[in-house]
Write an enzyme that holds these catalytic residues in place. Sequence first.
Site, PDB file in Angstrom:
ATOM      1  N   LEU A  70       0.830  -1.201   0.000  1.00 53.91           N
ATOM      2  CA  LEU A  70       0.000   0.000   0.000  1.00 53.91           C
ATOM      3  C   LEU A  70       0.868   1.256   0.000  1.00 53.91           C
ATOM      4  O   LEU A  70       2.048   1.213   0.374  1.00 53.91           O
ATOM      5  CB  LEU A  70      -0.913  -0.031   1.226  1.00 53.91           C
ATOM      6  CG  LEU A  70      -1.865  -1.238   1.270  1.00 53.91           C
ATOM      7  CD1 LEU A  70      -2.567  -1.326   2.618  1.00 53.91           C
ATOM      8  CD2 LEU A  70      -2.888  -1.161   0.139  1.00 53.91           C
ATOM      9  N   PRO A  71       0.299   2.404  -0.404  1.00 52.24           N
ATOM     10  CA  PRO A  71       1.124   3.603  -0.572  1.00 52.24           C
ATOM     11  C   PRO A  71       1.710   4.185   0.701  1.00 52.24           C
ATOM     12  O   PRO A  71       2.813   4.725   0.686  1.00 52.24           O
ATOM     13  CB  PRO A  71       0.157   4.604  -1.224  1.00 52.24           C
ATOM     14  CG  PRO A  71      -0.917   3.771  -1.839  1.00 52.24           C
ATOM     15  CD  PRO A  71      -1.056   2.585  -0.941  1.00 52.24           C
ATOM     16  N   THR A 103       6.340   0.937   2.320  1.00 50.68           N
ATOM     17  CA  THR A 103       7.312   1.788   2.984  1.00 50.68           C
ATOM     18  C   THR A 103       6.528   2.622   3.994  1.00 50.68           C
ATOM     19  O   THR A 103       6.036   3.695   3.691  1.00 50.68           O
ATOM     20  CB  THR A 103       8.066   2.684   1.980  1.00 50.68           C
ATOM     21  OG1 THR A 103       8.734   1.843   1.039  1.00 50.68           O
ATOM     22  CG2 THR A 103       9.110   3.534   2.692  1.00 50.68           C
ATOM     23  N   LYS A 178      14.525   0.629   5.746  1.00 51.30           N
ATOM     24  CA  LYS A 178      14.085   1.014   4.398  1.00 51.30           C
ATOM     25  C   LYS A 178      14.194   2.516   4.192  1.00 51.30           C
ATOM     26  O   LYS A 178      14.617   2.992   3.124  1.00 51.30           O
ATOM     27  CB  LYS A 178      12.644   0.558   4.172  1.00 51.30           C
ATOM     28  CG  LYS A 178      12.068   0.931   2.787  1.00 51.30           C
ATOM     29  CD  LYS A 178      12.878   0.315   1.656  1.00 51.30           C
ATOM     30  CE  LYS A 178      12.400   0.762   0.282  1.00 51.30           C
ATOM     31  NZ  LYS A 178      11.071   0.242  -0.073  1.00 51.30           N
ATOM     32  N   LYS A 247       8.047  11.238  -0.617  1.00 51.24           N
ATOM     33  CA  LYS A 247       7.444  10.764   0.628  1.00 51.24           C
ATOM     34  C   LYS A 247       8.486  10.081   1.508  1.00 51.24           C
ATOM     35  O   LYS A 247       8.559  10.313   2.728  1.00 51.24           O
ATOM     36  CB  LYS A 247       6.311   9.789   0.326  1.00 51.24           C
ATOM     37  CG  LYS A 247       5.607   9.247   1.565  1.00 51.24           C
ATOM     38  CD  LYS A 247       4.951   7.895   1.312  1.00 51.24           C
ATOM     39  CE  LYS A 247       6.006   6.799   1.237  1.00 51.24           C
ATOM     40  NZ  LYS A 247       5.429   5.439   1.202  1.00 51.24           N
TER      41      LYS A 247
END
Length: 303
Positions: A70-71, A103, A178, A247
């Site tokens: 998912l975003p 992420t 990450k 982001k």
Amino acid sequence: MADDTVKRAGVIGLGAMGFGMASSLARAGFEVSGYDPAPAAQERASDAGIAPLASPEEVFAATEIIVLSLPAAAHVEAAIAAAQGAGLLAVGAAPKVVIDTSTSEAEVSRKLAAELADAGHGFLDAPVSGGPSGAAAGQLSVMLGGDQAWAGRAMPALEAMAAKILHVGPSGAGNVAKLVNNMLVASHMITTLEALRLAEAAGVGAEDALRVINSATGRSAISEIHYPNWVLPRSFDSGFSTGLMRKDVRLARELAERSGCAMPVADLVAELWAEENSGLKDADDFMHMGDPAVDRLSKKEKM
């Protein structure tokens, strides 16, 4: 599969990454179902033998292993909340383990892991590297955070999706790793671009300069993989957007602020990636940032 008790897996988020992971799970012998709000993604999944379901809750109900692609953290929280609201993650329900490959944010992962653990379920933060091609080939690298027992239960699914699985530590550790990695990727794109612009200005072509860099100590994944595959051929189709990179840089800087860690280079990198300086829209592939034919650095220099 190594664990015959875990035969069903679901994937929520069937974009380029999620679809690839779902396909890899199917090849490994899992019965795979999935959900995506985009009808085209649902149709593609169906054509690939992945059972499309009508909601995230249906995926949770149908499977023991749930992979999220998912975003952002807010979407992860919403998917978990929907399953909790439907009683699918309640105390006494069949144990499930959530593998969050998004992420996301360490604090969110720690909160969700604690909530699910209290109810007898597992949550692993497992962000990935390797892009859509790595997802499709089952050759991702996973930065894994979470309880070792749940990691073991999820291992057959992780091994189906990834060539490298690095258990970094407890919940949130994978997210931290990450963000650190992607902060370096954003920085390497800037420094590699700057180096190649200097080489070309001084009379050495970008391809020749890269041959030297990639045989010497200045090399990185950006110079070795991204430039030859997506920048110099000018395809700019890596499958990762500028908006997602922005982001990740933002999240890394927020993590640094909470941790009391000065990040002067990251601060500059964030400014250079900003739309007003780079000229790139969020929807643009992030490979455009490395185009040596376009001067994306001088605007910041003139500020």
